[in-house]
Structure formats: structure tokens, C-alpha cells
Design a protein around this motif. Structure first.
Motif, PDB file in Angstrom:
ATOM      1  N   TYR A 169       1.184 -23.493  11.618  1.00 14.51           N
ATOM      2  CA  TYR A 169       1.471 -24.876  11.983  1.00 14.51           C
ATOM      3  C   TYR A 169       2.701 -25.395  11.255  1.00 14.51           C
ATOM      4  O   TYR A 169       3.548 -26.057  11.850  1.00 14.51           O
ATOM      5  CB  TYR A 169       0.262 -25.772  11.685  1.00 14.51           C
ATOM      6  CG  TYR A 169       0.417 -27.176  12.223  1.00 14.51           C
ATOM      7  CD1 TYR A 169       0.140 -27.464  13.551  1.00 14.51           C
ATOM      8  CD2 TYR A 169       0.880 -28.204  11.409  1.00 14.51           C
ATOM      9  CE1 TYR A 169       0.299 -28.735  14.055  1.00 14.51           C
ATOM     10  CE2 TYR A 169       1.038 -29.488  11.907  1.00 14.51           C
ATOM     11  CZ  TYR A 169       0.744 -29.749  13.230  1.00 14.51           C
ATOM     12  OH  TYR A 169       0.918 -31.016  13.724  1.00 14.51           O
ATOM     13  N   SER A 194      -1.656 -20.565   9.107  1.00 19.33           N
ATOM     14  CA  SER A 194      -1.983 -21.081  10.434  1.00 19.33           C
ATOM     15  C   SER A 194      -0.762 -21.171  11.348  1.00 19.33           C
ATOM     16  O   SER A 194      -0.914 -21.408  12.542  1.00 19.33           O
ATOM     17  CB  SER A 194      -2.591 -22.483  10.313  1.00 19.33           C
ATOM     18  OG  SER A 194      -1.594 -23.418   9.926  1.00 19.33           O
ATOM     19  N   GLU A 226     -11.877 -33.709   1.975  1.00 19.54           N
ATOM     20  CA  GLU A 226     -10.574 -33.412   2.571  1.00 19.54           C
ATOM     21  C   GLU A 226     -10.175 -34.489   3.586  1.00 19.54           C
ATOM     22  O   GLU A 226      -9.017 -34.899   3.652  1.00 19.54           O
ATOM     23  CB  GLU A 226     -10.599 -32.037   3.251  1.00 19.54           C
ATOM     24  CG  GLU A 226     -11.150 -30.903   2.406  1.00 19.54           C
ATOM     25  CD  GLU A 226     -10.478 -30.808   1.059  1.00 19.54           C
ATOM     26  OE1 GLU A 226      -9.251 -31.017   0.984  1.00 19.54           O
ATOM     27  OE2 GLU A 226     -11.174 -30.539   0.068  1.00 19.54           O
ATOM     28  N   THR A 227     -11.151 -34.934   4.364  1.00 16.41           N
ATOM     29  CA  THR A 227     -10.877 -35.978   5.339  1.00 16.41           C
ATOM     30  C   THR A 227     -10.520 -37.280   4.652  1.00 16.41           C
ATOM     31  O   THR A 227      -9.610 -38.006   5.088  1.00 16.41           O
ATOM     32  CB  THR A 227     -12.095 -36.179   6.248  1.00 16.41           C
ATOM     33  OG1 THR A 227     -12.425 -34.934   6.864  1.00 16.41           O
ATOM     34  CG2 THR A 227     -11.821 -37.213   7.317  1.00 16.41           C
ATOM     35  N   GLU A 255      -2.187 -29.087   8.016  1.00 12.73           N
ATOM     36  CA  GLU A 255      -1.439 -29.529   9.194  1.00 12.73           C
ATOM     37  C   GLU A 255      -0.884 -30.932   8.991  1.00 12.73           C
ATOM     38  O   GLU A 255       0.253 -31.226   9.379  1.00 12.73           O
ATOM     39  CB  GLU A 255      -2.333 -29.464  10.428  1.00 12.73           C
ATOM     40  CG  GLU A 255      -2.696 -28.046  10.827  1.00 12.73           C
ATOM     41  CD  GLU A 255      -3.557 -27.972  12.063  1.00 12.73           C
ATOM     42  OE1 GLU A 255      -3.968 -29.045  12.571  1.00 12.73           O
ATOM     43  OE2 GLU A 255      -3.822 -26.851  12.536  1.00 12.73           O
ATOM     44  N   ARG A 256      -1.689 -31.799   8.388  1.00 11.79           N
ATOM     45  CA  ARG A 256      -1.199 -33.155   8.109  1.00 11.79           C
ATOM     46  C   ARG A 256      -0.005 -33.116   7.172  1.00 11.79           C
ATOM     47  O   ARG A 256       0.963 -33.869   7.343  1.00 11.79           O
ATOM     48  CB  ARG A 256      -2.320 -33.991   7.488  1.00 11.79           C
ATOM     49  CG  ARG A 256      -3.468 -34.327   8.423  1.00 11.79           C
ATOM     50  CD  ARG A 256      -4.434 -35.288   7.766  1.00 11.79           C
ATOM     51  NE  ARG A 256      -5.620 -35.503   8.588  1.00 11.79           N
ATOM     52  CZ  ARG A 256      -6.807 -34.972   8.337  1.00 11.79           C
ATOM     53  NH1 ARG A 256      -6.988 -34.207   7.270  1.00 11.79           N
ATOM     54  NH2 ARG A 256      -7.836 -35.210   9.132  1.00 11.79           N
ATOM     55  N   GLY A 300      -7.038 -37.149   3.503  1.00  6.92           N
ATOM     56  CA  GLY A 300      -6.126 -37.319   4.637  1.00  6.92           C
ATOM     57  C   GLY A 300      -5.978 -38.770   5.044  1.00  6.92           C
ATOM     58  O   GLY A 300      -4.865 -39.237   5.330  1.00  6.92           O
ATOM     59  N   SER A 309      -8.242 -25.976   3.613  1.00  6.19           N
ATOM     60  CA  SER A 309      -8.393 -27.083   4.557  1.00  6.19           C
ATOM     61  C   SER A 309      -7.271 -27.050   5.586  1.00  6.19           C
ATOM     62  O   SER A 309      -6.146 -27.474   5.307  1.00  6.19           O
ATOM     63  CB  SER A 309      -8.389 -28.423   3.812  1.00  6.19           C
ATOM     64  OG  SER A 309      -8.374 -29.491   4.735  1.00  6.19           O
ATOM     65  N   THR A 310      -7.573 -26.531   6.752  1.00  4.82           N
ATOM     66  CA  THR A 310      -6.559 -26.430   7.808  1.00  4.82           C
ATOM     67  C   THR A 310      -6.072 -27.799   8.231  1.00  4.82           C
ATOM     68  O   THR A 310      -4.866 -28.002   8.447  1.00  4.82           O
ATOM     69  CB  THR A 310      -7.137 -25.687   9.019  1.00  4.82           C
ATOM     70  OG1 THR A 310      -7.572 -24.397   8.612  1.00  4.82           O
ATOM     71  CG2 THR A 310      -6.089 -25.540  10.114  1.00  4.82           C
ATOM     72  N   SER A 311      -6.971 -28.766   8.340  1.00  3.24           N
ATOM     73  CA  SER A 311      -6.579 -30.088   8.834  1.00  3.24           C
ATOM     74  C   SER A 311      -5.577 -30.744   7.898  1.00  3.24           C
ATOM     75  O   SER A 311      -4.570 -31.309   8.343  1.00  3.24           O
ATOM     76  CB  SER A 311      -7.809 -30.974   9.008  1.00  3.24           C
ATOM     77  OG  SER A 311      -8.528 -31.080   7.796  1.00  3.24           O
ATOM     78  N   ASN A 312      -5.820 -30.694   6.595  1.00  2.04           N
ATOM     79  CA  ASN A 312      -4.884 -31.329   5.673  1.00  2.04           C
ATOM     80  C   ASN A 312      -3.591 -30.540   5.545  1.00  2.04           C
ATOM     81  O   ASN A 312      -2.524 -31.114   5.313  1.00  2.04           O
ATOM     82  CB  ASN A 312      -5.532 -31.539   4.296  1.00  2.04           C
ATOM     83  CG  ASN A 312      -6.319 -32.842   4.247  1.00  2.04           C
ATOM     84  OD1 ASN A 312      -6.393 -33.566   5.238  1.00  2.04           O
ATOM     85  ND2 ASN A 312      -6.915 -33.141   3.113  1.00  2.04           N
TER      86      ASN A 312
END
Length: 439
Positions: free
Chosen positions: A244, A242, A183-184, A218-219, A187, A213-216
Motif C-alpha cells: 500500500y 502490503s 489501533e483504531t 495504510e493510514r 487512527g 496493523s495493516t489499517s494504520n
């Protein structure tokens, strides 16, 4: 002056036995530059860069360098980083590069990224890319490589290196990949494609990631907002757990002048009153920003009724009542919520009402009621009482309240002493190695 890297690091990390950064700023705001100068030469790290920065602004860069020299000589990374930052700001990037290179070559774990980014900012991005390339498996260095690739003209090489990581499937996150999972990698690759103007590809990459994947997620929401992709952002927000994406959507709409649309975006998160507490909080802030305080109160009252034990919700509600000049309405509401909790009111919740009592009935009444609480004589209660007294201009009384519980709340006590001009007492108290006589 003799300083030791271990001792400096210990005090800086724990903010113990030293003048902490917020109080250095307080001294400067109060005009006590001579105190900051004095202690910068006595091993007080947080005074040193502050004084050096002031000297630099006065075109005394050589003197500023002398201030930092003893700290820099220890090899302590924090001092190296601060010195490099100042040197670069003074247009002496070559010297900044030299001192970060020395620590990099000595093997300091943080030096390579700092050194590479410094190179890239100063016209040596190709060199930075070459330094970082062998470390593509380390997340922070891979992110740095992606950032410097643009200036180095190496976007495609960076994309190829990161793409190789997108096939990784974690078996034991983060141990199996040190946090650099698929996932990172997606991103980072999306960051390159967006920078190249290939926005559709960037969106597709972020959508290709895990739905959890919360981070992606959000991205993706941030990317859609940056490029004004309103329809896609609406679709994303509709399935966003989330909140976001909803924040990004509301922000975009507000920026475009569509305040009602922004309000509706928050309200759609489950109904007319925005039952999600974080969406409700953002909605209340939005309403308050646009002069609709009563509506903001309505939103947070609903939250407080259903989640009356959450201190951050009650604190937000209390501040709204204060901002609206309605402390008399806020207190009965808090009382009713306390009754609903069978009258149980631990200090964390009880203290929320003190500013309202002070605004309605005066500081003395607020202090008296607080002292009547079962925890009202504790050191943590003393901090709230001191805030009330100092806010009313009664700083001497605030000092007396905190002194009774010393060494608890020592930073706050020192700050109030500084406000009173009692600088030597404040510094002695912070060091704890000099008898403190406060009268």
C-alpha cells in the motif's frame, strides 16, 4: 399501493423479484422514464428514488415526495435514508432531520449516526456532538464524533475521548471491544491531529501502533502522501509488506511527473520485475497509462508464468493483449500456460481466451470453440457467450442463449431484452410471477 418493510428489505437485499438498480439505470439511459415512473408506483423500490430524483430535477419536489411517501410510511430505514438525502439536496434539511430523528427515537440502530452527520452538515454540529458523546464506545459512532468535532469546535474534547481508548489491549478481538481496539483509536486520534495541522503528532501516533496493523500502516502511508512527505514515504515503502505504501509513493511521484520514479518504486518490491503480484498489477497499469504497453505485457507475462492458475492475472494479461491489438500473440501464450498446467482448463480460466479468439477469428469461431468445451453448455458459460454475441451487435442471439438456461442469469437476460426494446417481457421475467413469452 401497499408495501411492506420486510418484503421491501428482502427483495432489495437479494435483488430478487424486482427491477435491480443497474437495470433501472438501463431503463433511464434508454429513455424509458415512463416505465420507471409506472413501477415506482407499484412497489418497485429501486424505481422509486430514481423517479423521485428526476422529478426533483424538474422542480416537482412535491410530486417526488409523494412517490416516496408509501415507502417512507413503512419505517423502512433504506427509504428513510433515501428520502432524507433528497430532502437535504433540495435545501429542505429541516424535514430530513425530522424524519431521521423519528427513526432515531424509535431506536433504529443506524439512525443515530445518519441523524448526527445530517445535523453537522447543516450548521448543528454542536448538537450532533452532544448526541454522539455518550456512544464513544461504539466504533462507527466514535468515528462520526471525530468527524463532526471540527465543525463543533470540539477537537480537543474528541481527542480526549478517543485517547481514553488507546490504552485498551485486546484479549479477544473483536469481542472484547466490539472492534474498537487500540489501533483504531490511534487512527482516529491521528485524524484529529492531522486536521489540527499537527501532522508530526499524527505520524507519531500511527507509528506507535502495532507493526502488524495493516489499517494504520495504510493510514500512515496515505497521510505521508497527502502531505508530500516523500523521504518518509520512501522509508515506509521500503519495509511495506502490503504494497500500500508503495502505491502511495508511486502515486505521489506520478502526480509530480516523475513517471520513472513511480516505475522504480514498484520494481523495487523485490526486484526488477516486481514479483509481488499486486505490485506487478499496479506497475502494468502505470506503464499502460503512459503508452508503454509492451513493457506492461512483459510485467504480466512474468506473473502469468509463475502464477498461471490465478484467473485475475490471466485476465489482466488477456486485456492487455486486447488493448495492444495483439490477440494473436495472446492466445499462444495462454495455450502454453494451459499446457504447463497439464492441459487442465476449467471454464473460469478457459473463458478468459474467448475475447481474444473473437478479436482474432471472429465471434462465430469463439462461440464454436466455447461450445466444444466440457462446460460449454452450462448456464455460466452461456453468460460469456451472450456477452460475445451482444458485443458484436447480435443481441437477439444473446437472448436466445440465455433463455435456454432461465432463470439463471435473469438480470443479464432482462438487460438484453431492454436493449431490444422488449420492456414488458424483461420486467415480467424479473418478477417471475407473470408467464414470460419470448420469441
Amino acid at each position: 399501493m401497499a408495501v411492506d418493510a420486510h418484503d421491501l428489505d428482502h427483495r432489495a437485499r437479494n435483488l430478487s423479484g424486482c427491477i435491480p438498480p443497474e437495470l433501472v439505470s438501463r431503463l433511464l439511459e434508454l429513455g424509458h422514464t415512463e416505465v420507471v415512473e409506472l413501477h415506482a408506483g407499484r412497489g418497485e423500490w429501486f424505481c422509486a428514488p430514481a423517479w423521485a430524483r428526476l422529478l426533483g430535477e424538474r422542480d416537482r419536489q412535491a410530486d417526488a415526495s409523494e412517490v416516496l411517501a408509501p415507502y417512507l410510511a413503512t419505517g423502512w430505514w433504506t427509504a428513510v435514508e433515501a428520502a432524507a438525502e433528497l430532502l437535504e439536496a433540495w435545501g429542505r434539511a429541516g424535514e430530513a432531520i425530522a424524519i431521521t430523528r423519528a427513526r432515531m427515537e424509535a431506536g433504529h440502530p443506524l439512525a443515530l449516526e445518519c441523524h448526527a452527520r445530517l445535523l453537522a452538515r447543516n450548521g448543528r454540529a454542536e448538537e450532533a456532538f452532544t448526541l454522539l458523546r455518550p456512544h464513544i464506545g461504539e466504533l462507527s459512532l466514535a468515528a462520526a464524533l471525530v468527524d463532526v468535532a471540527a465543525d463543533a469546535g470540539r477537537d480537543e474534547q474528541a481527542a480526549a475521548l478517543v485517547s481514553a481508548r488507546t490504552g485498551h489491549r485486546c484479549s479477544d478481538f473483536p469481542w472484547c471491544c466490539r472492534g474498537f481496539d487500540r489501533e483504531t483509536a490511534l487512527g482516529l486520534l491521528a485524524r484529529v491531529r492531522e486536521r489540527q495541522g499537527r501532522v508530526d503528532e499524527a505520524i507519531a501516533l500511527l507509528r506507535a501502533g502495532s507493526t502488524t496493523s495493516t489499517s494504520n500502516a495504510e493510514r500512515l502511508a496515505a497521510l505521508l502522501a497527502r502531505h508530500g512527505r516523500l523521504e518518509e514515504l520512501l522509508e515506509t515503502a521500503a519495509t511495506d509488506d502490503s504494497v500500500y505504501a508503495v502505491q502511495q509513493l508511486a502515486g505521489l511521484l506520478e502526480e509530480r511527473g516523475d513517471v520513472e520514479g513511480a516505475i522504480a518504486a514498484y520494481r523495487q518490491v523485490g526486484g526488477a520485475v516486481a514479483p509481488d503480484p499486486h505490485a506487478a498489477f499496479e506497475l502494468a497499469r502505470l506503464l499502460a497509462r503512459h503508452g508503454r504497453g509492451d513493457e506492461a505485457l512483459d510485467v504480466m507475462r512474468v506473473q502469468a508464468s509463475s502464477r498461471g492458475g490465478d484467473d485475475w492475472i490471466l485476465r489482466t494479461l488477456s486485456l492487455l493483449y486486447l488493448d495492444q491489438g495483439r490477440p494473436g500473440d495472446g492466445l499462444p501464450h495462454l495455450d502454453a500456460l494451459a499446457v504447463a498446467r497439464w492441459g487442465e482448463e476449467e471454464w473460469d480460466l478457459y473463458s478468459i481466451r474467448l475475447p481474444l479468439i473473437s478479436a482474432r477469428d471472429g465471434v462465430d469461431e469463439a462461440v464454436a470453440q466455447a461450445r466444444g468445451h466440457p462446460e460449454g453448455t452450462s448456464s455460466y458459460a452461456a453468460l460469456h457467450l451472450a456477452e460475445l454475441l451482444a458485443g458484436a451487435g447480435r443481441t437477439e442471439e444473446a437472448v436466445a442463449v440465455l433463455l435456454a438456461h432461465f432463470p439463471a442469469n435473469s438480470h443479464d437476460l432482462a438487460g438484453y431484452l431492454m436493449d431490444l426494446g422488449r420492456i414488458d417481457e424483461a420486467v415480467a421475467l424479473l418478477h417471475k410471477d407473470t408467464p414470460v413469452q419470448v420469441w
